[in-house]
Scaffold this active site. Structure first.
Site, mmCIF file in Angstrom:
data_model
loop_
_atom_site.group_PDB
_atom_site.id
_atom_site.type_symbol
_atom_site.label_atom_id
_atom_site.label_comp_id
_atom_site.label_asym_id
_atom_site.label_seq_id
_atom_site.Cartn_x
_atom_site.Cartn_y
_atom_site.Cartn_z
ATOM 1 N N LYS A 57 21.099 14.800 66.317
ATOM 2 C CA LYS A 57 20.800 13.524 65.662
ATOM 3 C C LYS A 57 20.314 12.481 66.676
ATOM 4 O O LYS A 57 19.510 11.607 66.360
ATOM 5 C CB LYS A 57 22.008 12.994 64.882
ATOM 6 C CG LYS A 57 22.015 13.449 63.430
ATOM 7 C CD LYS A 57 22.399 14.894 63.251
ATOM 8 C CE LYS A 57 21.408 15.820 62.677
ATOM 9 N NZ LYS A 57 21.875 17.209 62.591
ATOM 10 N N GLY A 121 41.277 31.561 74.490
ATOM 11 C CA GLY A 121 42.504 32.069 73.880
ATOM 12 C C GLY A 121 42.290 33.393 73.172
ATOM 13 O O GLY A 121 41.223 33.651 72.603
ATOM 14 N N GLY A 190 15.196 27.309 58.132
ATOM 15 C CA GLY A 190 16.440 26.689 57.672
ATOM 16 C C GLY A 190 16.619 25.308 58.269
ATOM 17 O O GLY A 190 15.651 24.653 58.682
ATOM 18 N N ALA A 276 15.893 30.311 65.152
ATOM 19 C CA ALA A 276 16.956 29.644 64.378
ATOM 20 C C ALA A 276 17.135 30.436 63.090
ATOM 21 O O ALA A 276 16.681 30.039 62.022
ATOM 22 C CB ALA A 276 16.578 28.194 64.089
ATOM 23 N N HIS A 451 20.593 -5.514 44.581
ATOM 24 C CA HIS A 451 19.136 -5.570 44.640
ATOM 25 C C HIS A 451 18.713 -6.423 45.826
ATOM 26 O O HIS A 451 19.308 -7.475 46.061
ATOM 27 C CB HIS A 451 18.589 -6.208 43.359
ATOM 28 C CG HIS A 451 17.089 -6.370 43.404
ATOM 29 N ND1 HIS A 451 16.230 -5.310 43.258
ATOM 30 C CD2 HIS A 451 16.316 -7.473 43.616
ATOM 31 C CE1 HIS A 451 14.977 -5.751 43.352
ATOM 32 N NE2 HIS A 451 15.001 -7.058 43.569
HETATM 33 P P1 FAD Z 1 32.803 24.810 66.469
HETATM 34 O O1 FAD Z 1 32.237 23.463 66.425
HETATM 35 O O2 FAD Z 1 31.896 25.956 66.768
HETATM 36 O O3 FAD Z 1 33.948 24.768 67.567
HETATM 37 C C1 FAD Z 1 34.632 25.901 67.980
HETATM 38 C C2 FAD Z 1 35.238 25.634 69.346
HETATM 39 O O4 FAD Z 1 36.109 26.695 69.680
HETATM 40 C C3 FAD Z 1 34.216 25.561 70.463
HETATM 41 O O5 FAD Z 1 34.544 24.513 71.346
HETATM 42 C C4 FAD Z 1 34.367 26.905 71.172
HETATM 43 O O6 FAD Z 1 34.009 26.841 72.539
HETATM 44 C C5 FAD Z 1 35.853 27.146 70.987
HETATM 45 N N1 FAD Z 1 36.268 28.542 71.044
HETATM 46 C C6 FAD Z 1 35.700 29.616 70.460
HETATM 47 N N2 FAD Z 1 36.424 30.721 70.702
HETATM 48 C C7 FAD Z 1 37.471 30.327 71.463
HETATM 49 C C8 FAD Z 1 38.576 31.007 72.032
HETATM 50 N N3 FAD Z 1 38.764 32.300 71.844
HETATM 51 N N4 FAD Z 1 39.448 30.290 72.786
HETATM 52 C C9 FAD Z 1 39.291 28.967 72.965
HETATM 53 N N5 FAD Z 1 38.267 28.268 72.425
HETATM 54 C C10 FAD Z 1 37.387 28.949 71.687
HETATM 55 N N6 FAD Z 1 26.908 20.358 60.707
HETATM 56 C C11 FAD Z 1 26.917 19.226 59.978
HETATM 57 O O7 FAD Z 1 27.808 19.053 59.129
HETATM 58 N N7 FAD Z 1 25.983 18.253 60.154
HETATM 59 C C12 FAD Z 1 24.996 18.378 61.068
HETATM 60 O O8 FAD Z 1 24.161 17.477 61.203
HETATM 61 C C13 FAD Z 1 24.950 19.552 61.858
HETATM 62 N N8 FAD Z 1 24.004 19.712 62.793
HETATM 63 C C14 FAD Z 1 23.993 20.837 63.567
HETATM 64 C C15 FAD Z 1 22.989 20.988 64.512
HETATM 65 C C16 FAD Z 1 22.941 22.119 65.307
HETATM 66 C C17 FAD Z 1 21.850 22.262 66.339
HETATM 67 C C18 FAD Z 1 23.939 23.123 65.146
HETATM 68 C C19 FAD Z 1 23.920 24.342 66.022
HETATM 69 C C20 FAD Z 1 24.942 22.989 64.211
HETATM 70 C C21 FAD Z 1 24.981 21.847 63.401
HETATM 71 N N9 FAD Z 1 25.951 21.670 62.417
HETATM 72 C C22 FAD Z 1 25.952 20.536 61.647
HETATM 73 C C23 FAD Z 1 26.996 22.677 62.173
HETATM 74 C C24 FAD Z 1 28.316 22.249 62.854
HETATM 75 O O9 FAD Z 1 28.091 22.028 64.219
HETATM 76 C C25 FAD Z 1 29.374 23.306 62.638
HETATM 77 O O10 FAD Z 1 29.518 23.573 61.271
HETATM 78 C C26 FAD Z 1 30.706 22.832 63.190
HETATM 79 O O11 FAD Z 1 30.629 22.538 64.563
HETATM 80 C C27 FAD Z 1 31.783 23.890 62.956
HETATM 81 O O12 FAD Z 1 32.999 23.421 63.433
HETATM 82 P P2 FAD Z 1 34.153 24.411 63.897
HETATM 83 O O13 FAD Z 1 35.267 23.534 64.341
HETATM 84 O O14 FAD Z 1 34.395 25.409 62.852
HETATM 85 O O15 FAD Z 1 33.565 25.213 65.139
HETATM 86 P P1 NAI Z 2 19.933 28.648 58.154
HETATM 87 O O1 NAI Z 2 20.812 29.607 57.463
HETATM 88 O O2 NAI Z 2 19.848 27.240 57.674
HETATM 89 O O3 NAI Z 2 18.446 29.205 58.195
HETATM 90 C C1 NAI Z 2 18.168 30.449 58.753
HETATM 91 C C2 NAI Z 2 16.716 30.795 58.506
HETATM 92 O O4 NAI Z 2 16.402 31.941 59.263
HETATM 93 C C3 NAI Z 2 16.394 31.109 57.066
HETATM 94 O O5 NAI Z 2 15.139 30.554 56.759
HETATM 95 C C4 NAI Z 2 16.355 32.627 57.053
HETATM 96 O O6 NAI Z 2 15.512 33.136 56.058
HETATM 97 C C5 NAI Z 2 15.796 32.903 58.428
HETATM 98 N N1 NAI Z 2 16.108 34.219 58.966
HETATM 99 C C6 NAI Z 2 17.296 34.855 58.935
HETATM 100 N N2 NAI Z 2 17.191 36.051 59.535
HETATM 101 C C7 NAI Z 2 15.905 36.167 59.941
HETATM 102 C C8 NAI Z 2 15.178 37.171 60.605
HETATM 103 N N3 NAI Z 2 15.749 38.321 60.952
HETATM 104 N N4 NAI Z 2 13.875 36.959 60.869
HETATM 105 C C9 NAI Z 2 13.287 35.791 60.509
HETATM 106 N N5 NAI Z 2 13.924 34.798 59.868
HETATM 107 C C10 NAI Z 2 15.216 35.006 59.592
HETATM 108 O O7 NAI Z 2 20.418 28.720 59.677
HETATM 109 P P2 NAI Z 2 20.085 27.811 60.930
HETATM 110 O O8 NAI Z 2 18.917 26.934 60.684
HETATM 111 O O9 NAI Z 2 20.087 28.719 62.096
HETATM 112 O O10 NAI Z 2 21.370 26.890 61.007
HETATM 113 C C11 NAI Z 2 22.675 27.478 61.130
HETATM 114 C C12 NAI Z 2 23.690 26.663 60.408
HETATM 115 O O11 NAI Z 2 23.952 25.469 61.114
HETATM 116 C C13 NAI Z 2 23.251 26.230 59.021
HETATM 117 O O12 NAI Z 2 23.668 27.181 58.097
HETATM 118 C C14 NAI Z 2 23.936 24.946 58.797
HETATM 119 O O13 NAI Z 2 25.110 25.158 58.088
HETATM 120 C C15 NAI Z 2 24.283 24.449 60.205
HETATM 121 N N6 NAI Z 2 23.470 23.254 60.477
HETATM 122 C C16 NAI Z 2 23.634 22.174 59.675
HETATM 123 C C17 NAI Z 2 22.877 21.049 59.855
HETATM 124 C C18 NAI Z 2 23.042 19.908 58.921
HETATM 125 O O14 NAI Z 2 24.017 19.887 58.181
HETATM 126 N N7 NAI Z 2 22.136 18.946 58.900
HETATM 127 C C19 NAI Z 2 21.891 20.953 60.937
HETATM 128 C C20 NAI Z 2 21.779 22.171 61.698
HETATM 129 C C21 NAI Z 2 22.564 23.252 61.477
#
Ligand code: FAD
Ligand code: NAI
Length: 472
Positions: A57, A121, A190, A276, A451
């Site tokens: 973001k 862990g 995605g 991705a 508004h």
């Molecule tokens: P995580 O955030 O993955 O945290 C898991 C933690 O556990 C990590 O610190 C990891 O290092 C640690 N861990 C793993 N295994 C172990 C172990 N064995 N021992 C100790 N520590 C461990 N979601 C949104 O809602 N809005 C968004 O705008 C959004 N944008 C995103 C943008 C990107 C580029 C990505 C990749 C994801 C985005 N997401 C977004 C998804 C969001 O980040 C995840 O859904 C969220 O972080 C999940 O939370 P979690 O606590 O389940 O796991």
């Molecule tokens: P995604 O599930 O949103 O999209 C994956 C895309 O990859 C789809 O278009 C799918 O058809 C394609 N795909 C899957 N396998 C493929 C293959 N073998 N070859 C070519 N294309 C393939 O997953 P993405 O974008 O990687 O994000 C992961 C997760 O992170 C999301 O599911 C979302 O929950 C979370 N996220 C959330 C955000 C938000 O809430 N704004 C921002 C970024 C991530």
């Protein structure tokens, strides 16, 4: 005697929120996390704060300012001359944002007297956890009355396009580019593909999205998805649907991506390639098999509606279990599990989880789409109101998009709200509250909206459900 009442494994938005709520409820709590920052120092907050929601973001904000200043300022009479983007400064700002928020969690842990155990862990029998910190011989064991597994997820790697950390990257790599790539390829249409594709495209990268499916944003209400696709294409994003990856060839100069669609094979030359294609749960190295923790066929921890696993006293939340991979979903599950451990009866309403895609304009929705309702055979009325007919949208120069409200044809209960427009991520909150309170479209139509605001489009869409919008 156990060391802790609760051990939380993982310090992301699921785990750290669960730990704070446990501590608030008087439980002696530890959080084991192996997350590190760019310098390799322990950093709480998981993917969300370190390499997910927050840094993405931050870059979306910078790139939006850049694009907006270039393309929209002249209409306001503001001239900027030749604008440049200083990528290093943008990246420093992003890291500063991340640092202040991850540091904030460390402070919250100290405030709530949560023990932060730094390291990896591994689950052992009888609710014990072995922690390996740094060196392999630096091991400790801890026991707890309850364990909450919140180990999150990792990007899926495709066999045809293995990550090399330089040219073929995952989202973490694409968040850290040191310069704007001249040509960026994105595999996956995605959320990450669209958000990070938008960042670099706005900054000048010629960006091509290869989308495997024939439908753009298949999970989004298709009336909105079509509008989004058209606008992104107008802004210069090259979106190729039905494009199946065949192979990748790397040379010193470029990456050649071969993909196939209905017309045969094509080649695309790019300088950087973002893959991705979804994320997979982190369950490979947490000792699940050794202690008999049940996983599903895709490696997610099997849980019931209360996030209980098959083992007593072990819960799992967030990306590592079923449901959308979203930070707010992980956090709500964390709160609910903490309260359940403390003997309360909380509930997570999975039907009202909001979804947002931070393109510009933004896409946000809650509840079911027209296509889902049709597939389920539910009779519904639809009310659509375009931002083109909203006064504030005109004043702001943000007239793209619409609000669409779907309500049960018999009861008028709101079943879905879909917003494509400026600040949709903030506007959707009203719809979530309405659905949480089982509102009817008439409730929204009778609610006074200030508004001039963009939220008046929600009011008008609710009126449109009953065929009586004022401004269209
Ligand atoms: P995580 O955030 O993955 O945290 C898991 C933690 O556990 C990590 O610190 C990891 O290092 C640690 N861990 C793993 N295994 C172990 C172990 N064995 N021992 C100790 N520590 C461990 N979601 C949104 O809602 N809005 C968004 O705008 C959004 N944008 C995103 C943008 C990107 C580029 C990505 C990749 C994801 C985005 N997401 C977004 C998804 C969001 O980040 C995840 O859904 C969220 O972080 C999940 O939370 P979690 O606590 O389940 O796991
Ligand atoms: P995604 O599930 O949103 O999209 C994956 C895309 O990859 C789809 O278009 C799918 O058809 C394609 N795909 C899957 N396998 C493929 C293959 N073998 N070859 C070519 N294309 C393939 O997953 P993405 O974008 O990687 O994000 C992961 C997760 O992170 C999301 O599911 C979302 O929950 C979370 N996220 C959330 C955000 C938000 O809430 N704004 C921002 C970024 C991530």
């Amino acid at each position: 005697m156990t060391d802790f009442d609760v051990i939380v494994l993982g310090g992301g938005p699921g785990g750290y929120v669960a730990a704070i709520r446990c501590a608030q409820l008087g439980l002696k709590t530890a959080c084991i996390d192996d997350g590190v920052d760019e310098q390799g120092k322990p950093s709480l907050g998981g993917v969300c704060l370190n390499v997910g929601c927050i840094p993405s973001k931050a870059l979306l904000e910078t790139s939006h300012h850049f694009y907006h200043a270039r393309h929209d300022f002249p209409a306001h009479g503001i001239s900027t001359g030749d604008m440049q983007i200083d990528v290093a400064a943008m990246q420093r700002r992003k890291q500063q944002v991340v640092k202040s928020l991850t540091g904030g969690i460390a402070m919250l842990f100290a405030k709530h007297k949560i023990t932060h155990i730094k390291g990896h862990g591994c689950l052992l029998a009888e609710r014990r956890v072995r922690v390996i910190a740094g060196e392999a011989d630096d091991e400790q064991e801890f026991s707890a009355g309850n364990i909450i597994v919140a180990t999150g997820s990792t990007p899926v790697e495709l066999a045809e396009a293995p990550f090399d950390g330089q040219c073929i990257v995952d989202s973490t790599g694409a968040l850290a580019f040191a310069a704007v790539p001249k040509r960026l390829g994105v595999i996956g249409g995605g959320v990450i593909g669209l958000e990070l594709g938008s960042v670099w495209s706005r900054l000048g990268a010629k960006t091509t999205l290869l989308v495997r499916g024939e439908q753009f944003l298949a999970n989004v209400d298709q009336q909105l998805a079509h509008a989004v696709q058209q606008d992104l294409v107008d802004e210069g994003l090259d979106i190729r649907l039905g494009a199946k990856l065949v192979s990748i060839k790397k040379s010193a100069k470029q990456i050649t991506v071969t993909y196939a669609d209905g017309d045969g094979e094509h080649k695309l030359q790019v300088d950087k390639l973002l893959v991705a294609a979804g994320r997979r749960p982190n369950t490979g190295d947490i000792g699940a098999e050794d202690i008999g923790l049940k996983l599903d066929a895709r490696g997610f921890i099997d849980v019931d509606g209360d996030c209980r696993t098959n083992l007593p006293g072990i819960f799992a939340i967030g990306d590592v279990v079923r449901g959308p991979m979203l930070a707010h979903k992980a956090s709500e599950e964390g709160v609910a599990v903490a309260e359940r451990i403390a003997g309360q009866q909380p509930e997570v309403n999975y039907a009202t989880i909001p979804f947002v895609i931070y393109t510009w304009p933004e896409i946000a929705w809650v509840g079911r789409s027209s296509e889902q309702l049709q597939a389920e055979g539910i009779d519904f009325e639809s009310g659509v109101f375009p931002f083109l007919a909203n006064g504030r949208a005109h004043a702001a120069g943000e007239t793209r998009g619409m609000v669409k409200i779907l309500a049960d044809a018999r009861t008028d209960r709101v079943l879905g709200v879909h917003i494509y427009g400026a600040n949709a991520s903030e506007l959707i909150g009203e719809a979530v509250v309405a659905m949480e309170f089982a509102a009817s479209a008439e409730d929204l139509a009778r609610t006074i909206h200030a508004h001039p605001t963009l939220s008046e489009a929600i009011h008008e869409a609710a009126l449109a459900v009953d065929g009586r919008p004022i401004h269209i």
